[in-house]
Write a protein that holds these residues in place. Structure first.
Motif, PDB file in Angstrom:
ATOM      1  N   VAL A 147       0.870  -1.164  -0.005  1.00  0.00           N
ATOM      2  CA  VAL A 147      -0.072  -0.102   0.078  1.00  0.00           C
ATOM      3  C   VAL A 147       0.774   1.280  -0.089  1.00  0.00           C
ATOM      4  O   VAL A 147       0.664   2.396  -0.729  1.00  0.00           O
ATOM      5  N   ASP A 148       2.051   1.214   0.887  1.00  0.00           N
ATOM      6  CA  ASP A 148       2.545   2.247   0.724  1.00  0.00           C
ATOM      7  C   ASP A 148       3.579   2.576  -0.532  1.00  0.00           C
ATOM      8  O   ASP A 148       3.624   3.866  -0.943  1.00  0.00           O
ATOM      9  N   ARG A 149       4.011   1.507  -0.985  1.00  0.00           N
ATOM     10  CA  ARG A 149       4.534   1.783  -2.591  1.00  0.00           C
ATOM     11  C   ARG A 149       3.588   2.222  -3.377  1.00  0.00           C
ATOM     12  O   ARG A 149       3.988   3.001  -4.410  1.00  0.00           O
ATOM     13  N   THR A 150       2.414   1.738  -3.334  1.00  0.00           N
ATOM     14  CA  THR A 150       1.315   2.237  -4.186  1.00  0.00           C
ATOM     15  C   THR A 150       1.148   3.816  -4.186  1.00  0.00           C
ATOM     16  O   THR A 150       0.946   4.641  -4.920  1.00  0.00           O
ATOM     17  N   ASP A 151       1.141   4.273  -2.838  1.00  0.00           N
ATOM     18  CA  ASP A 151       0.784   5.703  -2.463  1.00  0.00           C
ATOM     19  C   ASP A 151       2.052   6.395  -2.943  1.00  0.00           C
ATOM     20  O   ASP A 151       1.921   7.565  -3.526  1.00  0.00           O
ATOM     21  N   ALA A 152       3.208   5.825  -2.722  1.00  0.00           N
ATOM     22  CA  ALA A 152       4.384   6.545  -3.496  1.00  0.00           C
ATOM     23  C   ALA A 152       4.383   6.910  -4.702  1.00  0.00           C
ATOM     24  O   ALA A 152       5.074   7.797  -5.249  1.00  0.00           O
ATOM     25  N   ARG A 153       4.041   6.127  -5.463  1.00  0.00           N
ATOM     26  CA  ARG A 153       3.952   6.279  -7.100  1.00  0.00           C
ATOM     27  C   ARG A 153       3.108   7.369  -7.483  1.00  0.00           C
ATOM     28  O   ARG A 153       3.162   7.958  -8.539  1.00  0.00           O
ATOM     29  N   ARG A 154       2.144   7.624  -6.607  1.00  0.00           N
ATOM     30  CA  ARG A 154       1.015   8.651  -7.267  1.00  0.00           C
ATOM     31  C   ARG A 154       1.817   9.966  -6.984  1.00  0.00           C
ATOM     32  O   ARG A 154       1.943  11.088  -7.162  1.00  0.00           O
TER      33      ARG A 154
END
Length: 154
Positions: A147-154
């Motif tokens: 989830v954190d990696r996905t948020d960082a991509r945005r």
């Protein structure tokens, strides 16, 4: 007296009076004609403006409805095309050979006695799953990291 009537002074005076009367009449006619023409032009302009105002909304509605009709006709044509494609697909699904081909392609099915092979992409097999980060951690930590990696991509 007859002589006085044809004297130069009398003639000039009469000629001046006649000319003055003609000029006065022509100015009066011109003013009457000009004012009448202006009134007619104003009335004509008022009628034309009234017609434009009276026809503006119906014309706007007409153009809007024509655009709407064209859009609905386009949607109907697209729907007819989709119905034709679905009818074709339905007819193909009645054929057992076509259904078997779909099952082989999408579900990787094989007939009895055949051997099935699956080719693995060598680029996907570079890193074994055991070497991935977070192997010794609890599963919920890995979920939160995702989830954190996905948020960082945005």
């Amino acid at each position: 007296m007859a002589r006085d009537r044809f004297s130069t002074a009398t003639r000039l005076r009469l000629l001046g009076e006649q000319t003055a009367a003609r000029v006065y009449r022509s100015q009066t006619r011109r003013q009457a004609r000009r004012s009448r023409l202006t009134g007619r032009a104003a009335f004509l302009a008022l009628v034309v403006c009234s017609m434009i105002v009276a026809l503006a909304y119906p014309m706007r509605a007409y153009v809007s409805q024509q655009n709407e009709i064209a859009e609905q006709q386009r949607l109907a044509a697209a729907a007819r095309e989709r119905v034709e494609r679905l009818r074709d697909e339905k007819a193909r699904l009645q054929d057992d050979a076509y259904v078997m081909r779909l099952a082989r392609e999408h579900l990787h099915m094989v007939r009895p006695g055949e051997t099935g092979y699956i080719v693995v992409d060598p680029r996907a097999a570079r890193k074994p799953r055991a070497e991935e980060a977070g192997v010794g951690r609890p599963w919920y930590s890995n979920v939160w990291d995702g989830v954190d990696r996905t948020d960082a991509r945005r």
